[in-house]
Motif scaffolding. Sequence first.
Motif, short mmCIF file in Angstrom:
data_model
loop_
_atom_site.label_atom_id
_atom_site.label_comp_id
_atom_site.label_asym_id
_atom_site.label_seq_id
_atom_site.Cartn_x
_atom_site.Cartn_y
_atom_site.Cartn_z
N ALA A 70 30.95 21.30 32.39
CA ALA A 70 30.33 20.19 33.11
C ALA A 70 30.09 20.56 34.58
O ALA A 70 29.05 20.22 35.15
N LEU A 71 31.05 21.29 35.17
CA LEU A 71 30.89 21.73 36.56
C LEU A 71 29.76 22.76 36.65
O LEU A 71 28.96 22.74 37.60
N ASP A 72 29.70 23.68 35.69
CA ASP A 72 28.63 24.67 35.68
C ASP A 72 27.26 24.00 35.59
O ASP A 72 26.32 24.38 36.30
N ASP A 73 27.15 23.01 34.72
CA ASP A 73 25.88 22.31 34.55
C ASP A 73 25.47 21.60 35.84
O ASP A 73 24.30 21.63 36.24
N PHE A 87 28.33 31.65 37.39
CA PHE A 87 29.35 30.63 37.65
C PHE A 87 30.74 30.97 37.13
O PHE A 87 31.61 30.12 37.08
N THR A 88 30.97 32.24 36.76
CA THR A 88 32.33 32.62 36.41
C THR A 88 33.17 32.78 37.67
O THR A 88 34.40 32.67 37.63
N GLY A 89 32.50 33.09 38.79
CA GLY A 89 33.22 33.27 40.05
C GLY A 89 33.72 34.69 40.26
O GLY A 89 33.89 35.14 41.39
N SER A 90 33.99 35.39 39.17
CA SER A 90 34.52 36.75 39.26
C SER A 90 33.42 37.77 38.98
O SER A 90 32.48 37.49 38.22
N TYR A 91 33.56 38.94 39.55
CA TYR A 91 32.61 40.02 39.29
C TYR A 91 33.39 41.32 39.12
O TYR A 91 34.56 41.43 39.50
N LYS A 92 32.75 42.30 38.56
CA LYS A 92 33.40 43.57 38.27
C LYS A 92 33.91 44.22 39.55
O LYS A 92 33.17 44.35 40.53
N TRP A 132 25.79 31.33 47.03
CA TRP A 132 26.94 31.74 46.23
C TRP A 132 27.14 33.25 46.28
O TRP A 132 27.65 33.86 45.34
N ASN A 133 26.76 33.86 47.40
CA ASN A 133 26.76 35.33 47.48
C ASN A 133 27.97 35.92 48.18
O ASN A 133 28.14 37.13 48.18
N ALA A 134 28.81 35.12 48.82
CA ALA A 134 29.95 35.67 49.55
C ALA A 134 30.89 36.41 48.59
O ALA A 134 31.14 35.98 47.47
N THR A 135 31.42 37.54 49.04
CA THR A 135 32.27 38.41 48.22
C THR A 135 33.70 38.45 48.75
O THR A 135 34.03 37.85 49.78
N ALA A 136 34.53 39.22 48.04
CA ALA A 136 35.92 39.42 48.48
C ALA A 136 35.96 40.06 49.86
O ALA A 136 36.75 39.66 50.73
N LYS A 137 35.10 41.04 50.08
CA LYS A 137 35.06 41.72 51.38
C LYS A 137 34.66 40.77 52.50
O LYS A 137 35.17 40.87 53.62
N ASP A 138 33.75 39.84 52.20
CA ASP A 138 33.33 38.88 53.22
C ASP A 138 34.50 38.00 53.65
O ASP A 138 34.66 37.70 54.85
N ALA A 139 35.31 37.58 52.69
CA ALA A 139 36.45 36.71 53.01
C ALA A 139 37.45 37.45 53.90
O ALA A 139 37.91 36.92 54.92
#
Length: 258
Positions: A102-105, A122-127, A190-197
């Motif tokens: 429902a949140l993804d939609d 919308f998984t939030g995680s990337y390789k 929705w492009n911010a990454t781990a490195k950005d944080a």
Amino acid sequence: MAARPLFLVPMAPLLVLVLLSRVPLAAPASFLEPLEDLFPKSGTANATTTSAPAPPANASSSSAAKPPGPAPSAAAPPPPDPAKKKEKDEKGKQQQQQQEKALDDAAREWGRANGVVSPTNFTGSYKGMARDFVNAHNVVRARYGVPPLTWDKKVARHARRWATAIRRNCKLQHSGNKYGESIFLSQKTWNATAKDAVAFWCTEEAIYDKVTGNCTGGKPFADCGHFAILVSKGYQRVGCARVECVHGGVFVSCNYAA
């Protein structure tokens, strides 16, 4: 007063009177005991009493307070039914998946309206995300002579639960958990990454005092706290989570443990 008619006299007392008149004065006590049932003692009708056993003479004060044996306990509950537990777990998992869908939609609808696309669907995680978090931390920690952090899945799961819970209306809000915690929130895309944080937390280095571990110029710890946690010797493990907020932006939570 008129004499009472004989036929109105209760029969039980009359019978007892007749029986007693036939008992010799030296009648044994055992002979009289059955008659006591006809005359219950005052205040004891329908009542039962029990006497507690006296504690042993050589018992200590602590042992005297203990019961002579284990008190009877209620029957142990039956062991959980594995089938029912599995069914309950599956139901909970399905409900969580439905909520996340429902949140993804809702996020997709917002994205279409604002021309924003999710890079992770919308998984939030990337390789390689966990590696990015760890490496970005350890590059900075090495400059301060602090041992490197290692990734902890349990700590990461905790961060993930909080990030998912806050995803609908993302705010810069701490979970208040037992771990050290740094959070990050980007805007719009929705492009911010781990490195950005991690890079954002490192902007606080300019007001961090390495000697005291506090902020310079008497500034509150909140102004340099993210960086202070990042290079703290007290932490050896880290676990982070990244989610894409329903109405744009990325929320990141990194948790730290000894």
